[in-house]
Design a protein around this motif. Structure first.
Motif, mmCIF file in Angstrom:
data_model
loop_
_atom_site.group_PDB
_atom_site.id
_atom_site.type_symbol
_atom_site.label_atom_id
_atom_site.label_comp_id
_atom_site.label_asym_id
_atom_site.label_seq_id
_atom_site.Cartn_x
_atom_site.Cartn_y
_atom_site.Cartn_z
ATOM 1 N N LEU A 1 50.378 63.183 39.774
ATOM 2 C CA LEU A 1 49.292 62.605 40.555
ATOM 3 C C LEU A 1 49.866 62.235 41.910
ATOM 4 O O LEU A 1 51.069 62.015 42.046
ATOM 5 N N PRO A 2 49.022 62.171 42.938
ATOM 6 C CA PRO A 2 49.547 61.762 44.246
ATOM 7 C C PRO A 2 50.255 60.414 44.153
ATOM 8 O O PRO A 2 49.899 59.568 43.337
ATOM 9 N N LYS A 3 51.248 60.243 44.990
ATOM 10 C CA LYS A 3 52.006 58.994 45.002
ATOM 11 C C LYS A 3 51.057 57.828 45.288
ATOM 12 O O LYS A 3 50.195 57.926 46.168
ATOM 13 N N ASN A 4 51.231 56.745 44.538
ATOM 14 C CA ASN A 4 50.389 55.554 44.698
ATOM 15 C C ASN A 4 48.895 55.838 44.509
ATOM 16 O O ASN A 4 48.050 55.176 45.100
ATOM 17 N N PHE A 5 48.603 56.820 43.670
ATOM 18 C CA PHE A 5 47.205 57.209 43.452
ATOM 19 C C PHE A 5 46.404 56.084 42.798
ATOM 20 O O PHE A 5 45.182 55.990 42.969
ATOM 21 N N LEU A 6 47.107 55.222 42.062
ATOM 22 C CA LEU A 6 46.422 54.109 41.396
ATOM 23 C C LEU A 6 45.689 53.231 42.409
ATOM 24 O O LEU A 6 44.594 52.731 42.146
ATOM 25 N N ARG A 7 46.298 53.070 43.541
ATOM 26 C CA ARG A 7 45.747 52.169 44.568
ATOM 27 C C ARG A 7 44.347 52.615 45.049
ATOM 28 O O ARG A 7 43.384 51.848 44.916
ATOM 29 N N ARG B 1 49.885 44.414 38.115
ATOM 30 C CA ARG B 1 50.736 44.319 39.311
ATOM 31 C C ARG B 1 50.046 44.966 40.520
ATOM 32 O O ARG B 1 50.134 44.465 41.634
ATOM 33 N N ALA B 2 49.339 46.065 40.271
ATOM 34 C CA ALA B 2 48.636 46.732 41.381
ATOM 35 C C ALA B 2 47.528 45.837 41.931
ATOM 36 O O ALA B 2 47.341 45.733 43.145
ATOM 37 N N SER C 1 47.148 40.594 47.451
ATOM 38 C CA SER C 1 48.083 40.088 48.465
ATOM 39 C C SER C 1 47.887 40.792 49.798
ATOM 40 O O SER C 1 48.079 40.193 50.853
ATOM 41 N N ASP C 2 47.513 42.060 49.734
ATOM 42 C CA ASP C 2 47.303 42.845 50.953
ATOM 43 C C ASP C 2 45.914 42.622 51.557
ATOM 44 O O ASP C 2 45.567 43.248 52.567
#
Lengths: 121, 132
Positions: free
Chosen positions: B13-19, B55-56, B62-63
């Motif tokens: 899956l694309p990197k950081n796809f969870l986000r 964690r995500a 936080s962001d």
């Protein structure tokens, strides 16, 4: 143990355990499950978990850990406290009738008041 | 010839796809953690790592891309309800644009590969992976 670090880990663990409990993911995780959940080494975490048992924040039956009443309250409260500043609306997320939309000066003042937590809608 | 159906989510899956996936799910409607865990499945995420979701969500909050509040429950402990912020909506849009461009590149790759071999959905080649 560094007591500041203990406090930091305490909040992290209790918040995570409260979240797991509230989402029905696990009410009695093992140290291994918790370490995976938090992505920290099990050996490091276990020493802290045992400390929190001593502090009456957690209870322990030899393999699983669960929140005491105090731990439950602390986990929920610190979660909300930690996120309170982060979750407060930022400038540009005001209601449509907020006075900060009236002028650049008002917008700047709104932003300043938001940063000092005095502005409410 | 394909030899088995792949029952697990795709491994690439694309990197950081969870986000962006979480932002999309929260764009659809505010949700609790467990609901998000369920709705992530069609997007290629298993249910076996709820810590990753936790964690995500913390990082997204936080962001400033997500915010959450306790929602009262009459039958159990209060649960955290997550919703998208305006910044989250903007980030989601930018991510979707990036993914669209990635998708177009992948389409070119797959189109050219299909000149040699037809790929069926959910199948793997019997050819063993080479050691790197």
């Amino acid at each position: 143990m560094d007591e500041l670090e203990v406090l930091r880990v305490r909040d992290e663990v209790l918040q995570a355990m409260y979240w797991m409990h509230s989402e029905a993911i696990s009410t009695m995780p093992t140290a291994r499950e918790l370490s995976r959940f938090l992505a920290v080494p099990e050996g490091v975490l276990t020493a802290y978990l045992d400390r929190f048992v001593t502090d009456d924040l957690l209870e322990h039956d030899g393999s699983s850990y669960w929140l005491s009443a105090t731990g439950m309250d602390t986990g929920k409260r610190t979660f909300a406290d930690e996120m309170a500043d982060l979750t407060r609306p930022t400038h540009g997320e005001c209601d449509d009738d907020c006075w900060c939309h009236d002028s650049p000066e008002a917008a700047a003042e709104c932003l300043h008041e938001r940063s000092s937590h005095a502005h409410s809608h | 010839m394909p030899i088995r159906t792949n029952p697990t989510p795709p491994q690439v899956l694309p990197k950081n796809f969870l986000r962006p996936c979480l932002l999309l799910l929260l764009r659809e409607h505010p949700a609790h953690g467990y609901d998000l865990l369920e709705r992530l499945r069609p997007l290629g995420f298993g249910r076996d790592d709820p810590g990753r979701l936790y964690r995500a969500l913390r990082t997204l909050e936080s962001d400033g891309l997500v915010r959450s509040v306790w929602e009262k429950s009459s039958s159990g402990p209060d649960r955290r309800m997550y919703e998208l912020t305006r910044a989250g909506m903007e980030t989601l849009h930018n991510s979707a644009q990036d993914l669209k461009e990635t998708g177009e590149i992948l389409d070119v790759f797959l189109s050219r590969y299909s000149e040699f071999v037809a790929l069926d959905s959910g199948t793997r080649s019997p050819v063993k992976q080479r050691d790197s």
